[in-house]
Design an enzyme around this catalytic site. Structure first.
Site, short mmCIF file in Angstrom:
data_model
loop_
_atom_site.label_atom_id
_atom_site.label_comp_id
_atom_site.label_asym_id
_atom_site.label_seq_id
_atom_site.Cartn_x
_atom_site.Cartn_y
_atom_site.Cartn_z
N SER A 261 19.24 26.19 23.13
CA SER A 261 20.70 26.34 23.06
C SER A 261 21.39 25.00 23.27
O SER A 261 20.76 24.01 23.68
CB SER A 261 21.17 27.31 24.14
N LYS A 262 22.68 25.03 22.99
CA LYS A 262 23.50 23.85 23.19
C LYS A 262 23.39 23.39 24.65
O LYS A 262 23.33 22.21 24.94
CB LYS A 262 24.94 24.25 22.87
N ARG A 263 23.36 24.37 25.54
CA ARG A 263 23.28 24.05 26.97
C ARG A 263 21.97 23.33 27.33
O ARG A 263 21.96 22.44 28.15
CB ARG A 263 23.43 25.33 27.80
N GLY A 265 20.41 21.31 25.47
CA GLY A 265 20.59 19.93 25.03
C GLY A 265 21.31 19.14 26.11
O GLY A 265 20.87 18.05 26.51
#
Ligand code: GLU
Length: 506
Positions: A261-263, A265
């Site tokens: 997920s973006k998180r 990253g």
């Protein structure tokens, strides 16, 4: 494969930046289309006005441009099945939803959002479906007269699919093989919303049909929607034209636990978006591979290997090679772990592989952004070719190339000072004299001069090379030191030795 023309589509919803999984979906669609001399279509699925994000469509187009995965038909280049933006096709969908109502496969539902909210609160695991639908306000539970009255009074309503009881629907996924679903498990999804917009479920089926899509490849997260789509293809009488589907494996967190997920990253310090994405509503900037210094060739190459291999040890592929070698049979069902170190390795390999010319503009910008003016492009090219094997990300060119254009700003004096002697000072002073007299200025000749003098002065060459490097570069890095001297030239080499001597002796 049937003799139907291959037509694939990437159908993103413009809701934000493009996750690397999204770009991999584009890539696999594109490779398949090009391999089979087919068409690659970009369709913007923007029917959910609540999730629409300004700028997201342009961002998607820019990403495809950067990657070089250019659609044959899209909202920009248009084509025979225009428009390619679903919001502009709004008028098309109602007819199909109404047809489904007429056939008894769908129904009008008049429940207000508040009523539904109430149900969700009161009934654990509430689903609008077989169990509860007859207790709710819809054209199945109300009399024909009541329904007509509500419709005449223009009461806001949606159209829902009527999921059949006790059926099993199945299809053959090109990656997963036979996949089947129990209809009892699926709720009566909304097909047409109160504002007249279709939902994704209706629009995707209608458009894949109208746009003559032959194959639909999408992320695994869409698998649960498949039974609804299968029934719609069947109810609308289009089953024979249904595209062949493939649900692509997830891209997993580096530890393999769950979807990347973006998180993740942000937490682990690497990008998950193709390019920087700035969310104007939150002011949040999500970093992208492009801005971090990835080459699109490397980005595509690494994406291709997330879930696919050609059956050999080969890891580096050009786009043309991928087109030639790609096959869905070799895409794995299992999720692919993302490994940022490996991603960087791909980039380093690609920086080595591409011609210096390909990097010229990018490196020039990197240097100029740091205040280094690059007047001579031939010189720049020589520098790039000398240092490109040492760069992992494009901004590394700053450290690796700056000293070819200006004197080092800092010197790693500590590596030299403890072992510095008067004999070495004398050596470098003499070296300056020798270099001044040097006629031809090339690396091989300089090395001979240097070594001869060292021998003369009975100092080990190994003790002199590092100081020379620090003098010219500032640090313990860079290509062969005499290559550096050759490139920066006689005047500059001498100047740097003299300047450093002052520093070392102060
Ligand atoms: N609009 C969907 C998305 O945002 C497309 C899914 C599909 O390809 O069917 O990914």
């Amino acid at each position: 494969m049937s003799d139907k023309k291959v037509r694939v589509r990437f159908a993103p919803s413009p809701t934000g930046g493009l996750h690397l999984g999204g770009v991999r979906t584009v890539l696999f669609n594109y490779l398949f289309a090009k391999k089979h001399k087919g068409d690659f279509i970009l369709r913007i699925e923007d029917t959910d006005q609540n999730r629409y994000v300004e700028g997201a469509e342009t961002y998607i187009l820019d990403c495809l441009q950067w990657c070089g995965l250019i659609p044959d038909e899209s909202p920009v280049v248009s084509g025979p099945f225009a428009p390619y933006r679903q919001s502009e096709r709004k008028a098309i969908y109602r007819e199909y939803a109404e047809r489904l109502v007429m056939q008894g496969h769908a129904y009008y539902a008049f429940d207000t959002p508040e009523e539904l909210e109430q149900n969700r609160k009161e009934i654990p695991n509430f689903q609008y479906g077989q169990v509860y639908r007859m207790g709710l306000r819809n054209s199945l539970s109300l009399t024909e007269h009541e329904v007509d009255q509500l419709l005449d009074a223009k009461t806001p309503h949606v159209i829902r699919i009527k999921m059949p009881a006790d059926e099993r629907v199945s299809f053959n996924d090109m990656i997963r093989g036979h996949v089947s679903f129990e209809t009892n498990q699926v709720d009566d999804k909304v097909l047409l919303k109160a504002d007249g917009m279709p939902t994704y479920h209706l629009a995707v089926v209608v458009d894949d049909y109208l746009m003559k899509i032959s194959h639909a490849f999408r992320g695994e997260e869409w698998l649960p929607s498949a039974p609804v789509h299968l029934l719609l293809w069947e109810y609308l009488g289009w089953k024979a034209d249904m595209p062949q589907w493939a649900h692509l494996p997830l891209i997993l967190k580096p530890d393999g636990h769950g979807k990347l997920s973006k998180r993740d990253g942000a937490r682990l310090g690497f990008p998950v978006y193709a390019m920087n994405w700035f969310d104007a509503r939150t002011g949040e900037l999500t970093p992208g591979f492009r801005e971090l210094g990835f080459l699109p060739e490397a980005f595509l190459n690494l994406l291709a290997t997330l879930g696919w291999n050609d059956g050999t040890d080969q890891e580096i592929f050009t786009l043309d090679e991928l087109i030639e070698k790609f096959s869905l049979e070799r895409v794995s069902k299992a999720g692919a772990k993302f490994d940022f170190e490996k991603a960087k390795w791909f980039n380093a390999e690609w920086i080595k592989k591409v011609k210096g010319e390909r990097l010229k503009e990018k490196v020039k910008t990197i240097l100029e952004d740091k205040g280094i003016s690059v007047a001579d492009e031939d010189y720049l090219l020589k520098v790039i070719n000398k240092v490109k094997d040492r760069c992992v990300l494009l901004p590394d060119f700053y450290q690796q190339a700056a000293y070819f254009f200006e004197q080092p700003k800092e010197y790693d004096i500590n590596s030299v000072k403890p072992k510095w002697t008067d004999a070495k000072t004398e050596f470098f002073n003499l070296l300056v004299d020798k270099l001044s007299a040097e006629k031809a200025w090339d690396a091989a000749g300089l090395e001979i001069t240097f070594k001869a003098l060292a021998e003369d002065k009975a100092i080990k060459v190994g003790e002199l090379m590092l100081p020379l490097r620090i003098m010219l570069v500032g640090g313990k890095f860079g290509p062969h030191v005499f290559d550096i001297a050759e490139l920066i030239g006689k005047v500059e080499t001498i100047k740097r030795i003299q300047k450093a001597l002052e520093l070392f002796n102060s």
